[in-house]
Motif scaffolding. Structure first.
Motif, PDB file in Angstrom:
ATOM      1  N   GLN A   1       4.048  -5.497 -13.629  1.00 56.41           N
ATOM      2  CA  GLN A   1       3.447  -6.577 -12.835  1.00 56.41           C
ATOM      3  C   GLN A   1       3.795  -7.912 -13.497  1.00 56.41           C
ATOM      4  O   GLN A   1       3.541  -8.113 -14.682  1.00 56.41           O
ATOM      5  CB  GLN A   1       1.933  -6.394 -12.774  1.00 56.41           C
ATOM      6  CG  GLN A   1       1.212  -7.441 -11.931  1.00 56.41           C
ATOM      7  CD  GLN A   1      -0.285  -7.187 -11.871  1.00 56.41           C
ATOM      8  OE1 GLN A   1      -0.773  -6.134 -12.258  1.00 56.41           O
ATOM      9  NE2 GLN A   1      -1.029  -8.167 -11.404  1.00 56.41           N
TER      10      GLN A   1
ATOM     11  N   LYS B   1       7.731   0.814  -5.358  1.00 58.39           N
ATOM     12  CA  LYS B   1       6.714  -0.183  -5.706  1.00 58.39           C
ATOM     13  C   LYS B   1       5.870  -0.538  -4.486  1.00 58.39           C
ATOM     14  O   LYS B   1       4.644  -0.645  -4.570  1.00 58.39           O
ATOM     15  CB  LYS B   1       7.379  -1.426  -6.287  1.00 58.39           C
ATOM     16  CG  LYS B   1       6.411  -2.404  -6.935  1.00 58.39           C
ATOM     17  CD  LYS B   1       7.153  -3.553  -7.580  1.00 58.39           C
ATOM     18  CE  LYS B   1       6.237  -4.399  -8.453  1.00 58.39           C
ATOM     19  NZ  LYS B   1       5.862  -3.702  -9.695  1.00 58.39           N
TER      20      LYS B   1
ATOM     21  N   TYR C   1       2.034   0.067  -4.715  1.00 55.90           N
ATOM     22  CA  TYR C   1       1.247  -1.146  -4.965  1.00 55.90           C
ATOM     23  C   TYR C   1       1.146  -2.084  -3.766  1.00 55.90           C
ATOM     24  O   TYR C   1       0.370  -3.035  -3.796  1.00 55.90           O
ATOM     25  CB  TYR C   1       1.834  -1.911  -6.150  1.00 55.90           C
ATOM     26  CG  TYR C   1       1.884  -1.094  -7.426  1.00 55.90           C
ATOM     27  CD1 TYR C   1       0.715  -0.773  -8.111  1.00 55.90           C
ATOM     28  CD2 TYR C   1       3.098  -0.625  -7.936  1.00 55.90           C
ATOM     29  CE1 TYR C   1       0.757  -0.025  -9.283  1.00 55.90           C
ATOM     30  CE2 TYR C   1       3.151   0.117  -9.098  1.00 55.90           C
ATOM     31  CZ  TYR C   1       1.977   0.428  -9.768  1.00 55.90           C
ATOM     32  OH  TYR C   1       2.013   1.174 -10.917  1.00 55.90           O
TER      33      TYR C   1
END
Length: 355
Positions: A59, A300, A304
């Motif tokens: 992140q 990803k 997320y």
């Protein structure tokens, strides 16, 4: 131990960690001396980048660049200087290193800090085994320069001058977890077999949750069964990773004709159960690199709900021509921690990020 709300600059607190900071200074001096003796140039690249690094589970910190004409350009603080340093390889540099402050959001623990110092170095005309040899030579040089030959962490020790251990990922999982990694990868190395991994983990007593991905199960198995046993008595190099876990790495040549290249020329350096460095024989194929980035960003988004942009200038550098090369990223703060026996990363930083 630092108490929340107690300023790090307070003289008594500073005095506690100043010996560690002097070791840190000696380590940085030894690092630069080692590279200078081998004709490396020291690079300095911008921390602000179009793409912060495309590992699925990292992140980044996002920001904006305000141009004089009023345009606002999204940028990120880099999680690694890798893309920029490879552009310098494409420009013609042969050996370069950088001591780069890097930034990773969502990470704060004994071994993690949102801003930390990373050492990266790259060699044209080299492979990952050359970088393995560099690691041994570099750490032995630091030991000689600092007079500290033993690494320590939570009661574990590793002697830098002892014979190092070299272990493949497959062998480590088999030895320490009883897991057959090859059987859990399946036919498509970029989309490993989740059902096989779930069954294998359940059989060896690893927790399997409903929403777990293949990577979730891999990391849980490694963190619980493998990492704590790596780099005891002497540093350990763990090498030959599944290729979908090495987006920037060159595939390892198959051992037999027709065998799928499901492994990548990647290694990690461990001491006292702590990961210190991550290295690759670098991928130089621009089309394959774009495909790997797309796969990682798809993962990803799935996990997320967001992704990061690809640095098209980096892809252009690969298209122009990146030489065969290898490189590595080493966490300087963690190395200083192990040299000093510090319990937390803040104990080896001049000043940590306030919390």
């Amino acid at each position: 131990m630092q108490q929340r709300g107690t300023p790090w600059w307070r003289p008594d607190r500073y005095a506690e960690r100043r010996p560690n900071l002097l070791v840190r200074q000696a380590v940085l001096r030894a690092l630069r001396d080692w590279f200078a003796a081998r004709d490396f140039v020291e690079a300095e690249t911008p921390a602000l980048q179009v793409s912060p690094g495309l590992e699925p589970h990292l992140q980044a910190f996002a920001t904006e660049l305000a141009h004089p004409d009023g345009r606002r350009q999204p940028l990120y603080l880099h999680t690694s200087p890798e893309f920029a340093m490879k552009k310098l390889l494409a420009a013609g540099e042969q050996r370069l290193f950088q001591l780069a402050p890097v930034f990773r959001n969502g990470e704060r623990a004994a071994l993690h800090h949102p801003a930390f110092l990373m050492l990266e170095w790259y060699r044209a005309g080299a492979g990952y085994r050359d970088i393995m040899a560099d690691c041994e030579s570099l750490l032995r040089g630091i030991a000689a320069a600092t007079g500290r030959t033993v690494l320590r962490w939570q009661g574990r020790v590793a002697a830098i001058d002892a014979p190092w251990r070299y272990l493949t990922v497959h062998a480590a999982l088999a030895e320490y977890a009883g897991l057959d990694l090859a059987a859990c990868i399946g036919a498509d190395p970029l989309r490993p077999d989740l059902a096989a991994m779930r069954a294998a983990c359940a059989a060896i007593g690893i927790r399997v949750d409903a929403g777990d991905s293949w990577d979730d199960l891999y990391f849980r198995t490694v963190l619980e069964r493998v990492e704590p046993r790596l780099g005891l008595d002497a540093p350990c190099i763990l090498y030959d990773y599944p290729i979908h876990m090495a987006a920037l790495s060159r595939p390892r040549a198959p051992e037999q004709a027709g065998q799928p290249p499901h492994l990548a020329e990647r290694f990690e350096l461990y001491a006292c159960g702590v990961e210190l460095a991550n290295a690759f024989s670098e991928l130089t194929d621009a089309a394959e690199q774009r495909r790997r980035f797309a796969a990682d960003m798809a993962l990803k988004r799935e996990i997320y709900g967001y992704d990061y942009p690809v640095d098209e200038d980096f892809i252009s550098a690969l298209q122009h021509g990146l030489p065969d090369c290898a490189g590595i990223a080493l966490g300087v703060d963690r190395l200083v921690m192990l040299l000093t026996g510090a319990a937390r990363i803040e104990e080896v930083l001049w000043l940590p990020v306030a919390d």
